[in-house]
Design a protein around this motif. Sequence first.
Motif, PDB file in Angstrom:
ATOM      1  N   ALA A 108      35.125 -14.096 -27.299  1.00 10.90           N
ATOM      2  CA  ALA A 108      35.240 -12.601 -26.668  1.00 10.90           C
ATOM      3  C   ALA A 108      36.766 -12.670 -26.620  1.00 10.90           C
ATOM      4  O   ALA A 108      37.545 -13.148 -26.534  1.00 10.90           O
ATOM      5  CB  ALA A 108      34.662 -12.560 -25.311  1.00 10.90           C
ATOM      6  N   LYS A 109      36.908 -11.158 -26.584  1.00  9.10           N
ATOM      7  CA  LYS A 109      38.442 -10.572 -26.417  1.00  9.10           C
ATOM      8  C   LYS A 109      38.846 -11.219 -25.105  1.00  9.10           C
ATOM      9  O   LYS A 109      38.305 -10.896 -24.115  1.00  9.10           O
ATOM     10  CB  LYS A 109      38.609  -9.269 -26.484  1.00  9.10           C
ATOM     11  N   SER A 110      40.002 -11.677 -25.026  1.00  7.83           N
ATOM     12  CA  SER A 110      40.833 -11.802 -23.677  1.00  7.83           C
ATOM     13  C   SER A 110      42.179 -11.586 -23.793  1.00  7.83           C
ATOM     14  O   SER A 110      42.643 -10.859 -24.760  1.00  7.83           O
ATOM     15  CB  SER A 110      40.498 -13.528 -23.442  1.00  7.83           C
ATOM     16  N   GLN A 111      43.042 -11.732 -22.799  1.00  9.70           N
ATOM     17  CA  GLN A 111      44.414 -11.269 -22.839  1.00  9.70           C
ATOM     18  C   GLN A 111      44.943 -11.574 -23.940  1.00  9.70           C
ATOM     19  O   GLN A 111      45.831 -10.933 -24.481  1.00  9.70           O
ATOM     20  CB  GLN A 111      45.040 -11.702 -21.643  1.00  9.70           C
ATOM     21  N   ASP A 112      44.958 -13.161 -24.512  1.00 10.62           N
ATOM     22  CA  ASP A 112      45.802 -13.472 -25.642  1.00 10.62           C
ATOM     23  C   ASP A 112      44.893 -13.654 -26.564  1.00 10.62           C
ATOM     24  O   ASP A 112      45.525 -14.275 -27.672  1.00 10.62           O
ATOM     25  CB  ASP A 112      46.360 -14.821 -25.023  1.00 10.62           C
ATOM     26  N   LYS A 113      43.664 -13.435 -26.824  1.00 11.31           N
ATOM     27  CA  LYS A 113      42.997 -13.706 -27.959  1.00 11.31           C
ATOM     28  C   LYS A 113      41.917 -12.192 -28.389  1.00 11.31           C
ATOM     29  O   LYS A 113      41.867 -11.847 -27.573  1.00 11.31           O
ATOM     30  CB  LYS A 113      41.986 -14.661 -27.767  1.00 11.31           C
ATOM     31  N   VAL A 114      41.932 -12.104 -29.532  1.00 12.51           N
ATOM     32  CA  VAL A 114      40.970 -10.884 -29.823  1.00 12.51           C
ATOM     33  C   VAL A 114      39.700 -11.344 -30.125  1.00 12.51           C
ATOM     34  O   VAL A 114      39.520 -12.374 -30.313  1.00 12.51           O
ATOM     35  CB  VAL A 114      41.619 -10.419 -31.271  1.00 12.51           C
ATOM     36  N   GLY A 115      38.684 -10.370 -30.031  1.00 13.93           N
ATOM     37  CA  GLY A 115      37.561 -10.926 -30.189  1.00 13.93           C
ATOM     38  C   GLY A 115      37.060 -11.259 -31.850  1.00 13.93           C
ATOM     39  O   GLY A 115      37.591 -10.511 -32.656  1.00 13.93           O
ATOM     40  N   PHE A 116      36.445 -12.375 -31.875  1.00 13.05           N
ATOM     41  CA  PHE A 116      35.940 -12.696 -33.487  1.00 13.05           C
ATOM     42  C   PHE A 116      34.752 -13.312 -33.121  1.00 13.05           C
ATOM     43  O   PHE A 116      34.470 -14.194 -32.342  1.00 13.05           O
ATOM     44  CB  PHE A 116      37.112 -13.762 -33.822  1.00 13.05           C
ATOM     45  N   ALA A 140      34.942  21.389 -32.332  1.00 18.85           N
ATOM     46  CA  ALA A 140      34.355  19.968 -31.844  1.00 18.85           C
ATOM     47  C   ALA A 140      35.096  19.248 -31.098  1.00 18.85           C
ATOM     48  O   ALA A 140      34.826  18.301 -30.220  1.00 18.85           O
ATOM     49  CB  ALA A 140      34.041  19.485 -33.271  1.00 18.85           C
ATOM     50  N   THR A 141      36.690  19.133 -31.558  1.00 16.56           N
ATOM     51  CA  THR A 141      37.676  18.292 -30.711  1.00 16.56           C
ATOM     52  C   THR A 141      37.391  18.902 -29.249  1.00 16.56           C
ATOM     53  O   THR A 141      37.801  18.026 -28.475  1.00 16.56           O
ATOM     54  CB  THR A 141      38.975  18.475 -31.428  1.00 16.56           C
ATOM     55  N   ALA A 142      37.528  20.247 -29.106  1.00 11.75           N
ATOM     56  CA  ALA A 142      37.506  20.731 -27.877  1.00 11.75           C
ATOM     57  C   ALA A 142      36.415  20.376 -26.903  1.00 11.75           C
ATOM     58  O   ALA A 142      36.377  20.161 -26.007  1.00 11.75           O
ATOM     59  CB  ALA A 142      37.708  22.370 -27.904  1.00 11.75           C
ATOM     60  N   PHE A 143      35.246  20.050 -27.562  1.00  6.52           N
ATOM     61  CA  PHE A 143      34.119  19.737 -26.867  1.00  6.52           C
ATOM     62  C   PHE A 143      34.280  18.563 -26.535  1.00  6.52           C
ATOM     63  O   PHE A 143      33.577  17.965 -25.413  1.00  6.52           O
ATOM     64  CB  PHE A 143      32.825  19.688 -27.858  1.00  6.52           C
ATOM     65  N   PHE A 144      35.024  17.415 -27.253  1.00  3.37           N
ATOM     66  CA  PHE A 144      35.256  16.130 -26.805  1.00  3.37           C
ATOM     67  C   PHE A 144      36.428  15.705 -26.153  1.00  3.37           C
ATOM     68  O   PHE A 144      36.855  14.744 -26.046  1.00  3.37           O
ATOM     69  CB  PHE A 144      34.872  15.162 -27.841  1.00  3.37           C
ATOM     70  N   LYS A 145      36.988  16.910 -25.657  1.00  5.42           N
ATOM     71  CA  LYS A 145      38.442  16.629 -24.910  1.00  5.42           C
ATOM     72  C   LYS A 145      38.141  15.849 -23.639  1.00  5.42           C
ATOM     73  O   LYS A 145      37.288  15.772 -22.986  1.00  5.42           O
ATOM     74  CB  LYS A 145      38.809  18.031 -24.273  1.00  5.42           C
ATOM     75  N   GLY A 146      38.895  14.837 -23.772  1.00  6.66           N
ATOM     76  CA  GLY A 146      38.799  13.644 -22.354  1.00  6.66           C
ATOM     77  C   GLY A 146      37.931  12.654 -22.655  1.00  6.66           C
ATOM     78  O   GLY A 146      37.917  11.767 -21.915  1.00  6.66           O
ATOM     79  N   TYR A 147      37.253  12.630 -23.519  1.00  9.14           N
ATOM     80  CA  TYR A 147      36.353  11.588 -24.033  1.00  9.14           C
ATOM     81  C   TYR A 147      37.014  10.327 -24.634  1.00  9.14           C
ATOM     82  O   TYR A 147      37.905  10.507 -25.514  1.00  9.14           O
ATOM     83  CB  TYR A 147      35.257  12.030 -25.196  1.00  9.14           C
ATOM     84  N   SER A 148      36.758   9.150 -24.310  1.00  6.81           N
ATOM     85  CA  SER A 148      37.270   8.020 -24.858  1.00  6.81           C
ATOM     86  C   SER A 148      36.156   6.858 -24.827  1.00  6.81           C
ATOM     87  O   SER A 148      35.202   6.825 -24.307  1.00  6.81           O
ATOM     88  CB  SER A 148      38.441   7.508 -24.005  1.00  6.81           C
ATOM     89  N   MET A 149      36.389   5.981 -26.188  1.00  2.36           N
ATOM     90  CA  MET A 149      35.555   4.843 -26.202  1.00  2.36           C
ATOM     91  C   MET A 149      35.444   3.919 -24.963  1.00  2.36           C
ATOM     92  O   MET A 149      36.590   3.812 -24.433  1.00  2.36           O
ATOM     93  CB  MET A 149      35.783   4.174 -27.674  1.00  2.36           C
ATOM     94  N   ALA A 150      34.194   3.239 -24.674  1.00  2.45           N
ATOM     95  CA  ALA A 150      34.283   2.533 -23.763  1.00  2.45           C
ATOM     96  C   ALA A 150      35.214   1.143 -23.966  1.00  2.45           C
ATOM     97  O   ALA A 150      35.171   0.809 -24.909  1.00  2.45           O
ATOM     98  CB  ALA A 150      32.735   2.155 -23.460  1.00  2.45           C
ATOM     99  N   LYS A 151      35.963   0.796 -22.879  1.00  4.69           N
ATOM    100  CA  LYS A 151      36.728  -0.316 -23.050  1.00  4.69           C
ATOM    101  C   LYS A 151      36.027  -1.566 -23.643  1.00  4.69           C
ATOM    102  O   LYS A 151      36.442  -2.197 -24.442  1.00  4.69           O
ATOM    103  CB  LYS A 151      37.414  -0.799 -21.967  1.00  4.69           C
ATOM    104  N   GLU A 152      34.717  -1.965 -23.095  1.00 10.76           N
ATOM    105  CA  GLU A 152      34.029  -3.037 -23.333  1.00 10.76           C
ATOM    106  C   GLU A 152      33.496  -3.030 -24.952  1.00 10.76           C
ATOM    107  O   GLU A 152      33.388  -4.116 -25.412  1.00 10.76           O
ATOM    108  CB  GLU A 152      32.832  -3.386 -22.571  1.00 10.76           C
ATOM    109  N   ASP A 153      33.367  -1.660 -25.265  1.00  9.91           N
ATOM    110  CA  ASP A 153      33.002  -1.439 -26.784  1.00  9.91           C
ATOM    111  C   ASP A 153      34.343  -2.002 -27.716  1.00  9.91           C
ATOM    112  O   ASP A 153      33.983  -2.458 -28.747  1.00  9.91           O
ATOM    113  CB  ASP A 153      32.523  -0.194 -26.959  1.00  9.91           C
ATOM    114  N   LYS A 154      35.363  -1.675 -27.241  1.00  7.58           N
ATOM    115  CA  LYS A 154      36.442  -1.937 -28.150  1.00  7.58           C
ATOM    116  C   LYS A 154      36.764  -3.441 -28.453  1.00  7.58           C
ATOM    117  O   LYS A 154      37.452  -3.819 -29.286  1.00  7.58           O
ATOM    118  CB  LYS A 154      37.829  -1.332 -27.476  1.00  7.58           C
ATOM    119  N   ALA A 155      36.289  -4.172 -27.395  1.00  5.89           N
ATOM    120  CA  ALA A 155      36.612  -5.671 -27.221  1.00  5.89           C
ATOM    121  C   ALA A 155      35.522  -6.437 -27.885  1.00  5.89           C
ATOM    122  O   ALA A 155      35.816  -7.598 -28.233  1.00  5.89           O
ATOM    123  CB  ALA A 155      36.445  -5.991 -26.004  1.00  5.89           C
ATOM    124  N   LEU A 156      34.377  -5.842 -28.484  1.00  5.15           N
ATOM    125  CA  LEU A 156      33.298  -6.660 -29.011  1.00  5.15           C
ATOM    126  C   LEU A 156      33.535  -7.189 -30.661  1.00  5.15           C
ATOM    127  O   LEU A 156      34.037  -6.286 -31.087  1.00  5.15           O
ATOM    128  CB  LEU A 156      31.965  -5.721 -28.966  1.00  5.15           C
TER     129      LEU A 156
END
Length: 199
Positions: free
Chosen positions: A53-61, A137-153
Amino acid sequence: MKHYIDITLLPSEDIGVHFLWSKLMMQVHLALVESQDDNQQVPVAVSFPKYQAKSQDKVGFIGNKLRLFANDKSDLEHLNLGKWLNRLDDYVHIKNIADVPNEVLGYESFNRRRKSGSPDKHIKRRMKRHDETVEQATAFFKGYSMAKEDKALPFIRMKSLHSDNEFCMSITRKETVPSSNSVKFNTYGLSAKGALPKF
């Protein structure tokens, strides 16, 4: 689970481990599809012994090893992995079927997680579905960001056999406890209800 097979990926300078995961999982998926029941479930599970799992010093792999489990040895024999992986002979090492050790480190489950998705992906989809311009379409998703936990998987890049589209199959891992309940798995060998021994 009583029996298992280990498959180790052997990347080279020309063929990277991520590319090999895509090829390996597609072939394992095809083998599992052949043994699915009427509910598209199989008696074989997969685990990723080197999952990180992703941690401070390791990438998820996802690691470099795939382990397939079954309660009945015949279910692993029936997969006939040698046939499905023969084109990957130079890049994978398949061990013989072995018994799960009596003493294990614990139990874990692996499952697929559908990511919340990147803003770009949602914008493109909305443009198609609603016939909107990129600005709308960009205006519709203004302020949207991918969940942090998803980026780490950790994930494996796959290709849909139905649509031919590529997708990233994100894998989650959870500690769990052993259960006497019979669990079946999807045609990727994954289930949140599985309890797979760690060793």
